[in-house]
Motif scaffolding. Structure first.
Motif, PDB file in Angstrom:
ATOM      1  N   LEU A 146       0.857  -1.171   0.000  1.00 53.81           N
ATOM      2  CA  LEU A 146       0.000   0.000   0.000  1.00 53.81           C
ATOM      3  C   LEU A 146       0.899   1.228   0.000  1.00 53.81           C
ATOM      4  CD1 LEU A 146      -2.526  -1.137   2.773  1.00 53.81           C
ATOM      5  CD2 LEU A 146      -2.679  -1.500   0.300  1.00 53.81           C
ATOM      6  N   HIS A 147       0.912   1.969  -1.107  1.00 54.89           N
ATOM      7  CA  HIS A 147       1.765   3.148  -1.213  1.00 54.89           C
ATOM      8  C   HIS A 147       1.053   4.331  -0.575  1.00 54.89           C
ATOM      9  CE1 HIS A 147       4.023   6.261  -3.886  1.00 54.89           C
ATOM     10  NE2 HIS A 147       4.445   6.264  -2.639  1.00 54.89           N
ATOM     11  N   THR A 148       1.279   4.509   0.707  1.00 52.25           N
ATOM     12  CA  THR A 148       0.635   5.586   1.450  1.00 52.25           C
ATOM     13  C   THR A 148       1.407   5.805   2.748  1.00 52.25           C
ATOM     14  OG1 THR A 148      -1.478   6.376   2.341  1.00 52.25           O
ATOM     15  CG2 THR A 148      -0.973   4.059   2.665  1.00 52.25           C
ATOM     16  N   ASP A 149       1.069   6.866   3.451  1.00 54.05           N
ATOM     17  CA  ASP A 149       1.678   7.155   4.747  1.00 54.05           C
ATOM     18  C   ASP A 149       0.990   6.319   5.815  1.00 54.05           C
ATOM     19  OD1 ASP A 149       3.316   8.995   6.569  1.00 54.05           O
ATOM     20  OD2 ASP A 149       1.283   9.261   7.340  1.00 54.05           O
ATOM     21  N   LEU A 150       1.750   5.683   6.679  1.00 57.16           N
ATOM     22  CA  LEU A 150       1.184   4.793   7.691  1.00 57.16           C
ATOM     23  C   LEU A 150       0.233   5.532   8.625  1.00 57.16           C
ATOM     24  CD1 LEU A 150       1.016   2.064   9.170  1.00 57.16           C
ATOM     25  CD2 LEU A 150       3.027   2.784  10.491  1.00 57.16           C
ATOM     26  N   VAL A 151       0.645   6.691   9.119  1.00 54.33           N
ATOM     27  CA  VAL A 151      -0.201   7.439  10.050  1.00 54.33           C
ATOM     28  C   VAL A 151      -1.523   7.801   9.390  1.00 54.33           C
ATOM     29  CG1 VAL A 151      -0.379   9.512  11.458  1.00 54.33           C
ATOM     30  CG2 VAL A 151       1.809   8.302  11.317  1.00 54.33           C
ATOM     31  N   ALA A 152      -1.473   8.244   8.136  1.00 53.95           N
ATOM     32  CA  ALA A 152      -2.693   8.590   7.419  1.00 53.95           C
ATOM     33  C   ALA A 152      -3.565   7.364   7.199  1.00 53.95           C
ATOM     34  CB  ALA A 152      -2.345   9.240   6.083  1.00 53.95           C
ATOM     35  N   HIS A 153      -2.945   6.237   6.885  1.00 50.95           N
ATOM     36  CA  HIS A 153      -3.696   5.006   6.650  1.00 50.95           C
ATOM     37  C   HIS A 153      -4.428   4.568   7.912  1.00 50.95           C
ATOM     38  CE1 HIS A 153      -4.743   1.152   4.896  1.00 50.95           C
ATOM     39  NE2 HIS A 153      -4.207   0.530   5.936  1.00 50.95           N
ATOM     40  N   LEU A 154      -3.745   4.618   9.043  1.00 51.62           N
ATOM     41  CA  LEU A 154      -4.366   4.187  10.296  1.00 51.62           C
ATOM     42  C   LEU A 154      -5.499   5.115  10.712  1.00 51.62           C
ATOM     43  CD1 LEU A 154      -1.200   3.135  12.316  1.00 51.62           C
ATOM     44  CD2 LEU A 154      -2.917   1.615  11.333  1.00 51.62           C
ATOM     45  N   ARG A 155      -5.385   6.385  10.334  1.00 52.59           N
ATOM     46  CA  ARG A 155      -6.396   7.355  10.733  1.00 52.59           C
ATOM     47  C   ARG A 155      -7.481   7.561   9.676  1.00 52.59           C
ATOM     48  NH1 ARG A 155      -3.046  12.276  13.689  1.00 52.59           N
ATOM     49  NH2 ARG A 155      -2.429  11.087  15.542  1.00 52.59           N
ATOM     50  N   ALA A 156      -7.505   6.701   8.679  1.00 53.37           N
ATOM     51  CA  ALA A 156      -8.513   6.835   7.625  1.00 53.37           C
ATOM     52  C   ALA A 156      -9.908   6.737   8.231  1.00 53.37           C
ATOM     53  CB  ALA A 156      -8.309   5.746   6.577  1.00 53.37           C
ATOM     54  N   ASP A 157     -10.896   7.171   7.467  1.00 53.31           N
ATOM     55  CA  ASP A 157     -12.277   7.212   7.963  1.00 53.31           C
ATOM     56  C   ASP A 157     -12.722   5.860   8.506  1.00 53.31           C
ATOM     57  OD1 ASP A 157     -13.424   9.437   5.315  1.00 53.31           O
ATOM     58  OD2 ASP A 157     -12.402   9.847   7.217  1.00 53.31           O
ATOM     59  N   ALA A 158     -13.632   5.899   9.444  1.00 55.59           N
ATOM     60  CA  ALA A 158     -14.196   4.679  10.011  1.00 55.59           C
ATOM     61  C   ALA A 158     -14.727   3.794   8.890  1.00 55.59           C
ATOM     62  CB  ALA A 158     -15.304   5.024  10.991  1.00 55.59           C
ATOM     63  N   GLY A 159     -14.619   2.516   9.079  1.00 58.60           N
ATOM     64  CA  GLY A 159     -15.047   1.580   8.046  1.00 58.60           C
ATOM     65  C   GLY A 159     -13.884   1.057   7.231  1.00 58.60           C
ATOM     66  N   GLY A 160     -12.664   1.538   7.548  1.00 57.94           N
ATOM     67  CA  GLY A 160     -11.497   1.036   6.855  1.00 57.94           C
ATOM     68  C   GLY A 160     -11.162  -0.378   7.281  1.00 57.94           C
ATOM     69  N   ASP A 161     -10.166  -0.962   6.632  1.00 58.25           N
ATOM     70  CA  ASP A 161      -9.769  -2.332   6.937  1.00 58.25           C
ATOM     71  C   ASP A 161      -9.329  -2.468   8.389  1.00 58.25           C
ATOM     72  OD1 ASP A 161     -10.263  -3.006   4.337  1.00 58.25           O
ATOM     73  OD2 ASP A 161      -8.174  -2.882   3.697  1.00 58.25           O
ATOM     74  N   THR A 162      -9.645  -3.616   8.958  1.00 56.30           N
ATOM     75  CA  THR A 162      -9.111  -3.956  10.277  1.00 56.30           C
ATOM     76  C   THR A 162      -8.148  -5.120  10.124  1.00 56.30           C
ATOM     77  OG1 THR A 162     -10.994  -5.407  10.720  1.00 56.30           O
ATOM     78  CG2 THR A 162     -11.134  -3.130  11.530  1.00 56.30           C
ATOM     79  N   TYR A 163      -7.277  -5.263  11.115  1.00 55.92           N
ATOM     80  CA  TYR A 163      -6.225  -6.267  11.065  1.00 55.92           C
ATOM     81  C   TYR A 163      -6.148  -6.999  12.407  1.00 55.92           C
ATOM     82  CZ  TYR A 163      -4.877  -3.274   7.145  1.00 55.92           C
ATOM     83  OH  TYR A 163      -4.882  -2.532   5.992  1.00 55.92           O
ATOM     84  N   ASP A 164      -5.659  -8.214  12.350  1.00 54.10           N
ATOM     85  CA  ASP A 164      -5.441  -8.980  13.576  1.00 54.10           C
ATOM     86  C   ASP A 164      -4.110  -8.626  14.228  1.00 54.10           C
ATOM     87  OD1 ASP A 164      -7.808 -10.918  13.462  1.00 54.10           O
ATOM     88  OD2 ASP A 164      -6.896 -11.155  11.479  1.00 54.10           O
TER      89      ASP A 164
END
Length: 249
Positions: A146-164
């Motif tokens: 995923l070519h993106t900033d980690l902080v931005a990815h984690l803070r994306a709008d609700a409903g984004g992917d979740t991980y174990d």
């Protein structure tokens, strides 16, 4: 971020690293360098080549060892509930590829996503010399970049992917960030974003060049349980560590 292996004491000064690529991006300068690894001693075979990533003049990691990057993934997987099948893991960032390669070696993982904000680093893996580490992983259908900033990815709008599991290695630790914006990852809002992105019982694993009692306390304050720190001995200096914490079930 792996510690640099010092030159073998019997070999004298090591040759200066050779710059293979240097790029300016939205987060500053990123450089890929090559140097000779340390031979085992007099009469030993020629040392293998070691690659280094430097960001804004700060050493990030190299390919000399990789134990701590592998432990980051191993520890997260071991901390997950035993009955959880095909867990999804997010690795941040790609670096020299050891964490991604380790995850791809483990058949238990389901989806394996790695976040990397530097286009240059992705290129060095897809078409450059770091493919020696990551080629098999990038060919694995479970893996994606995923070519993106980690902080931005984690803070994306609700409903984004979740991980174990979240396996984070974008700095030299919570107390030594590569860029100023990264410090928000270890703040209460950043840890809340990590907590939200985890499934119940999910595991957060954070690499650091040194232990951080203050970060352990921040994890507890953010609602994580089972907070602990695993040490990885290095050639010199204090051990590298992996901070581990779990989201409540």
């Amino acid at each position: 971020m792996a510690s640099v292996t010092p030159p073998h004491p019997t070999t004298g000064p090591a040759p200066a690293p050779r710059t293979l690529d240097r790029r300016e991006g939205p987060y500053g300068e990123v450089v890929l360098r090559q140097r000779d690894g340390s031979p085992a001693g007099p009469g030993a075979p020629a040392a293998r080549v070691v690659y280094e990533i430097i960001a804004n003049g700060c050493f990030l990691m190299d390919t000399s060892d990789g134990r701590s990057e592998r432990l980051l993934v191993d520890a997260a997987l071991a901390a997950l509930p035993a009955g959880r099948a095909r867990p999804a893991v997010l690795i941040g960032g790609l670096g020299v590829g050891f964490s991604l390669a380790r995850a791809a070696e483990q058949p238990r993982w389901g989806r394996i996503a790695v976040v990397e904000r530097e286009a240059a680093v992705i290129d060095w893996h897809r078409t450059g010399p770091l493919s020696d580490v990551s080629a098999a992983a990038l060919a694995d259908p479970r893996c994606e970049i995923l070519h993106t900033d980690l902080v931005a990815h984690l803070r994306a709008d609700a409903g984004g992917d979740t991980y174990d599991a979240l396996c984070l290695d974008i700095d030299n630790g919570p107390d030594w960030t590569v860029t100023e914006g990264n410090d928000t990852l270890y703040s209460p809002t950043g840890l809340a974003a990590c907590h939200d992105r985890l499934t119940p019982g999910g595991v957060l694993a954070v690499w650091s060049a040194q232990p951080s009692p203050a970060f352990e306390e921040a994890l507890r304050n953010a609602g994580f349980s089972g907070v602990r720190t695993e040490e990885i001995p290095v050639v010199r200096g204090v051990p590298d560590v992996v901070h581990l914490a779990r989201k409540g079930a």
